[in-house]
Each structure stands twice: as structure tokens, then as C-alpha cells.
Write a protein that holds these residues in place. Sequence first.
Motif, PDB file in Angstrom:
ATOM      1  N   UNK A 113       0.926  -1.388   0.218  1.00 40.83           N
ATOM      2  CA  UNK A 113      -0.006  -0.097   0.131  1.00 40.83           C
ATOM      3  C   UNK A 113       0.672   1.229  -0.046  1.00 40.83           C
ATOM      4  N   UNK A 114       1.831   1.263   0.818  1.00 43.02           N
ATOM      5  CA  UNK A 114       2.882   2.349   0.701  1.00 43.02           C
ATOM      6  C   UNK A 114       3.248   2.747  -0.624  1.00 43.02           C
ATOM      7  N   UNK A 115       3.728   1.832  -1.335  1.00 41.60           N
ATOM      8  CA  UNK A 115       4.065   1.871  -2.869  1.00 41.60           C
ATOM      9  C   UNK A 115       2.884   2.466  -3.569  1.00 41.60           C
ATOM     10  N   UNK A 116       1.764   1.935  -3.486  1.00 44.73           N
ATOM     11  CA  UNK A 116       0.834   2.128  -4.335  1.00 44.73           C
ATOM     12  C   UNK A 116       0.406   3.738  -4.020  1.00 44.73           C
ATOM     13  N   UNK A 117       0.245   3.870  -2.710  1.00 41.55           N
ATOM     14  CA  UNK A 117      -0.119   5.452  -2.552  1.00 41.55           C
ATOM     15  C   UNK A 117       0.916   6.337  -2.880  1.00 41.55           C
ATOM     16  N   UNK A 118       2.041   5.887  -2.850  1.00 40.59           N
ATOM     17  CA  UNK A 118       3.075   7.021  -3.448  1.00 40.59           C
ATOM     18  C   UNK A 118       2.948   7.133  -4.976  1.00 40.59           C
ATOM     19  N   UNK A 119       2.606   6.171  -5.559  1.00 42.40           N
ATOM     20  CA  UNK A 119       2.415   6.080  -6.962  1.00 42.40           C
ATOM     21  C   UNK A 119       1.050   6.953  -7.447  1.00 42.40           C
ATOM     22  N   UNK A 120       0.023   6.773  -6.569  1.00 43.33           N
ATOM     23  CA  UNK A 120      -1.165   7.535  -6.964  1.00 43.33           C
ATOM     24  C   UNK A 120      -1.064   9.174  -6.696  1.00 43.33           C
ATOM     25  N   UNK A 121      -0.139   9.261  -5.643  1.00 41.05           N
ATOM     26  CA  UNK A 121       0.299  10.718  -5.495  1.00 41.05           C
ATOM     27  C   UNK A 121       1.248  11.302  -6.391  1.00 41.05           C
ATOM     28  N   UNK A 122       1.919  10.582  -7.096  1.00 43.79           N
ATOM     29  CA  UNK A 122       2.965  11.038  -8.063  1.00 43.79           C
ATOM     30  C   UNK A 122       2.172  11.049  -9.379  1.00 43.79           C
ATOM     31  N   UNK A 123       1.156  10.559  -9.471  1.00 45.29           N
ATOM     32  CA  UNK A 123       0.551  10.705 -10.923  1.00 45.29           C
ATOM     33  C   UNK A 123      -0.631  11.843 -10.758  1.00 45.29           C
ATOM     34  N   UNK A 124      -0.766  12.487  -9.605  1.00 42.50           N
ATOM     35  CA  UNK A 124      -1.275  13.832  -9.676  1.00 42.50           C
ATOM     36  C   UNK A 124      -0.796  14.800 -10.620  1.00 42.50           C
ATOM     37  N   UNK A 125      -1.334  15.391 -11.604  1.00 40.70           N
ATOM     38  CA  UNK A 125      -0.719  16.346 -12.536  1.00 40.70           C
ATOM     39  C   UNK A 125      -0.347  17.528 -11.656  1.00 40.70           C
ATOM     40  N   UNK A 126       0.608  18.150 -11.976  1.00 40.53           N
ATOM     41  CA  UNK A 126       1.337  19.559 -11.333  1.00 40.53           C
ATOM     42  C   UNK A 126       0.254  20.406 -11.415  1.00 40.53           C
ATOM     43  N   UNK A 127      -0.600  20.474 -12.407  1.00 41.98           N
ATOM     44  CA  UNK A 127      -1.626  21.592 -12.425  1.00 41.98           C
ATOM     45  C   UNK A 127      -2.781  21.285 -11.684  1.00 41.98           C
TER      46      UNK A 127
END
Length: 215
Positions: A113-127
Motif C-alpha cells: 500500500x505504501x508503494x501504491x499510495x506513493x504512485x497515486x500521489x505522483x500521478x497527480x498532475x502538477x496543474x
Amino acid sequence: MNNIMNIFDVGLDGWNIIYVRFNWVAVIVLIIAFLILSFILKRVVNIANKHCIIFDEIILGIGRNSSVKLKYNRKDQEVAYKLWVELSTRKIGLPFDQENDVITEVYNSWYDFFKIARELLKDIPASRLPYSNDLIKLTERVLNVGLRPHLTKWQAKYRKWYNNEFIKKNNKKSETPQEIQKRYPEYSVLVEDLVLTNKRMIEYKDLMGKIAFNR
């Protein structure tokens, strides 16, 4: 003034030439006005779509405030829903069963989950960062303050002990993983901390559910 605001002018030059003249000042003014209007509308829409929810930092294990307001919008709800699904379908989002759960499997679930949550946050566009900042900060704190400390303190040394004991299990073939883990020298202290961390993650799961479904 009329000349400034005329975007283009069409006319005849003689009997066989049609000309088109653009007023570049008016074009630039129009583009700037459009960009400003778009920005204002975007801000208004985001403000209109904002919701608020009150949560307790103490229960989540990430602070000392018992009443914190978190603002979120529809985009945040999409992220919260994905987090809620991951939490709801893994051991990390379920109460720890001391009789049946295997600690190594629980740790695997937490780490995944730690890895998945981190990836979900990284996928949020900068905009979207200016509009999703509250949810991002909350999730980062839950991972780094609510979840990571237990893993840092216990996971490595417990796995090392368990792997050694599991090898010895060949001499005790009737012994189950649940029985092996109860022989860990610091079992009661580990489980106490594990259960506390687990409860915090369940609270976080419930909070993500409330945001996702706007409850």
C-alpha cells in the motif's frame, strides 16, 4: 477607441483586390481578456466544488489536533476513492486478527500500500497540486508519520527472526506460522504497536471513504 477594438477590417482596394487588415492590439487585448476570464472561471469552479470535512489528527497518529478541517474537490474524491479501494481490499484496512493473521503477510500488505499510495500521489498532475494540496499533505503524513515508524522499528528485525525460525520449522512440521510468530521474544509489544498502527490506517480508510462518497 473604435479603431482599437476593431479586430479586423475587410475592404476593396480598387475593383479586383480584397484586403483584410488585422488590429493586432485588439487581438492581443482579446487573448489576454480570454486568459484572465478562463483563470477566474477555473478558480470559481474549484471553489464552488470544494467540500470540507473535519478529522482528528490524534486518531490518525499524525498530530495533536483533535479537530482539523480538510478541503477537497471532485478531483480529490477520485484520488480518495482509489486509496479507499486499495485500503479496503488489503489487510492494511482490516482489523488485525491475532489468532489467524500472519504478521509477515500484514507487513507485505502495508508495504504494498505504501508503494501504491506513493504512485497515486505522483500521478497527480502538477496543474492540480494547488487544488489537491490538503489531501496530498494528509496522505504523506499518514504514510510517513502514521505508518512508517512501525515498519522502521519492527519489520526488519522481526522478518530476520521469523525467517530463521521458519527454517527451524522443518523439525516441527506441525507448527503453523501463527504459532511460530507467537514465540517472538517481543511479540506482545510488537502486536500492541501493530494493532495501534492498524487502527490508524482503518481510520484513514474510513476518512478516504467519506471524502470519496462525500458522506
